[in-house]
Design an enzyme around this catalytic site. Structure first.
Site, PDB file in Angstrom:
ATOM      1  N   CYS A 186     113.459  56.772 -13.082  1.00 24.68           N
ATOM      2  CA  CYS A 186     114.461  55.793 -12.675  1.00 24.68           C
ATOM      3  C   CYS A 186     115.869  56.386 -12.663  1.00 24.68           C
ATOM      4  CB  CYS A 186     114.422  54.565 -13.581  1.00 24.68           C
ATOM      5  SG  CYS A 186     114.782  54.927 -15.322  1.00 24.68           S
TER       6      CYS A 186
ATOM      7  N   ASP B  38     105.227  51.528 -27.260  1.00 21.59           N
ATOM      8  CA  ASP B  38     106.664  51.754 -27.200  1.00 21.59           C
ATOM      9  C   ASP B  38     107.156  52.142 -28.587  1.00 21.59           C
ATOM     10  OD1 ASP B  38     108.907  50.757 -24.866  1.00 21.59           O
ATOM     11  OD2 ASP B  38     109.687  51.203 -26.859  1.00 21.59           O
TER      12      ASP B  38
ATOM     13  N   ASP C 199     106.256  54.989 -17.513  1.00 22.59           N
ATOM     14  CA  ASP C 199     107.493  54.358 -17.034  1.00 22.59           C
ATOM     15  C   ASP C 199     108.607  54.617 -18.051  1.00 22.59           C
ATOM     16  OD1 ASP C 199     109.378  52.811 -15.705  1.00 22.59           O
ATOM     17  OD2 ASP C 199     108.668  50.933 -16.571  1.00 22.59           O
TER      18      ASP C 199
END
Length: 407
Positions: A351, A261, A311
């Site tokens: 998303c 990340d 994701d």
């Protein structure tokens, strides 16, 4: 006699309301009979005077009315809201089961006919966002019903924490703030931190400072699906945030997991979660820009990983930027497909509601074609059922999740 003001709609507004969509936009109102103020209940009618529904009015927001009911006999008293809350709680307990009911979304706005209201349960804390002015005015009734309903189910809740620190509240005429909800019958209770168990993995959730309401609950069963495929694999978890996909892969028996990340806070949280679950021997955490990392791995022709998880955060939050988002989604998926060996696995998702399923599928097709691979679909999944999709409200359908084998 009903005393509510009457708002009359254009044919476009009438069509949307008759189709079951609960939002009436300002430009869809032709004229008004009676007086009202923001937050009041109003009735909505067609041009010809046909009753269409009743809802919260707001002249500040682009959404002029949020329809609550199409039953002209409904009375919007405390008993009405108690029923709505009880329906939502009973649905979650039914679809999530006893164990997962301890950590799930209890109320999902329009999908539960409570516009602008989000309630997430993290063990013994309820975290609430109220993004609709009308709902904000009756929140004491809602919160009382929540606490009484949970107690009746034998569930212990030590407090309600409000995460109303979001800019969208200002668009509805409300101020931003966060903190424990207090009333004569409810008081603040301890630190706004708790521990949850999701899929057998422990996480510490800081409901005061975590993203959104503290944790992303909608991928619960998608994480479990990843764990089922991970045994013996070398896994790269991109945009790891709290490390949830990485930890599910490790729990599923992965040989090696690298969680990545760009955020320093996300890396710190992931490292803490790895230690909390005793997975240091399997999971390593790396701070890096995922786009740059994937580019470098492709240039190095690095084929260490045979399972890649993508994701990303929402690349678009409006219809105007969706084509830019498609380029971003294509780039990361194309590079992942080039990195994976034949027979490797790819988990990929979007998303964003605005990244419609047909657009996301097209993006994946184009990425596969450019990578010179074929995708064998294992599963097409969505958000977990505590985030139910109401078919007449497309905005409730937002998460697209695919598991592929690259062949």
């Amino acid at each position: 006699m009903r005393s509510y003001a009457k708002l009359y709609l254009t044919r476009k507004g009438e069509k949307a309301a008759k189709g079951g969509h609960p939002w009436v936009y300002g430009e869809e109102v032709t004229h008004v009979e009676g007086e009202y103020k923001t937050g009041d209940i109003v009735d909505v009618f067609s041009e010809k005077g046909r009753y269409l529904g009743t809802g919260f009015a707001n002249d500040i927001s682009k959404i002029r009315v949020r329809i609550l009911s199409t039953n002209a006999n409904d009375r919007f008293d405390e008993a009405f809201w108690q029923r709505r809350v009880q329906y939502a709680l009973e649905y979650r307990r039914a679809v999530m089961g006893t164990v997962d009911f301890s950590c799930c979304r209890l109320i999902f706005g329009d999908a539960d006919q409570m516009p602008g209201l989000t309630v997430d349960r993290y063990n013994d804390i309820l975290v609430v966002q109220t993004l609709c002015y009308g709902m904000d005015q009756i929140k004491s009734i809602i919160f009382k019903a929540l606490l009484e309903g949970m107690a009746a189910m034998g569930e212990t809740i030590r407090g309600i924490y409000e995460r109303n620190d979001v800019k969208v509240r200002e668009l509805d005429g409300m101020e931003q703030y966060k903190g424990w909800y207090t009333s004569p019958s409810v008081s603040a209770s301890g630190m706004p931190v708790t521990t949850i168990d999701e899929n057998g993995i422990l996480y510490e959730v800081d409901v005061e400072n975590g993203q959104k309401t503290g944790f992303f609950l909608d991928q619960k069963y998608n994480r479990k699906a990843v764990g089922k495929l991970a045994a013996g694999r070398h896994v790269l978890d991109c945009f790891t945030h709290t490390g949830a996909f990485a930890l599910n892969a490790a729990r599923g028996g992965a040989a090696v997991v690298t969680a990545v990340d760009v955020s320093e806070d996300a890396v710190r949280m992931t490292e803490e979660n790895v230690r909390r679950n005793g997975m240091e021997a399997v999971v390593t955490v790396q701070q890096a820009n995922v786009f740059d990392l994937l580019t470098r791995l492709v240039e190095e022709k690095n084929h260490l990983y045979d399972f890649i998880i993508l994701d990303p955060p929402a690349f678009t939050k409006s219809g105007h930027t969706v084509h830019n988002a498609m380029r971003g989604y294509k780039e990361i998926n194309l590079k992942a497909m080039r990195l994976l060996p034949r027979g490797g696995y790819l988990a990929t998702c979007s998303c964003s509601h605005f990244m419609r399923e047909d657009l996301f599928r097209r993006t994946l097709h184009e990425a596969a074609a450019d990578a010179g691979v074929s995708l064998r679909q294992i599963e097409a999944r969505q958000q977990s059922p505590d985030h139910p999709i109401l078919w007449n409200v497309p905005e409730t359908n937002y998460l697209k999740f695919y598991l592929f084998q690259v062949v």
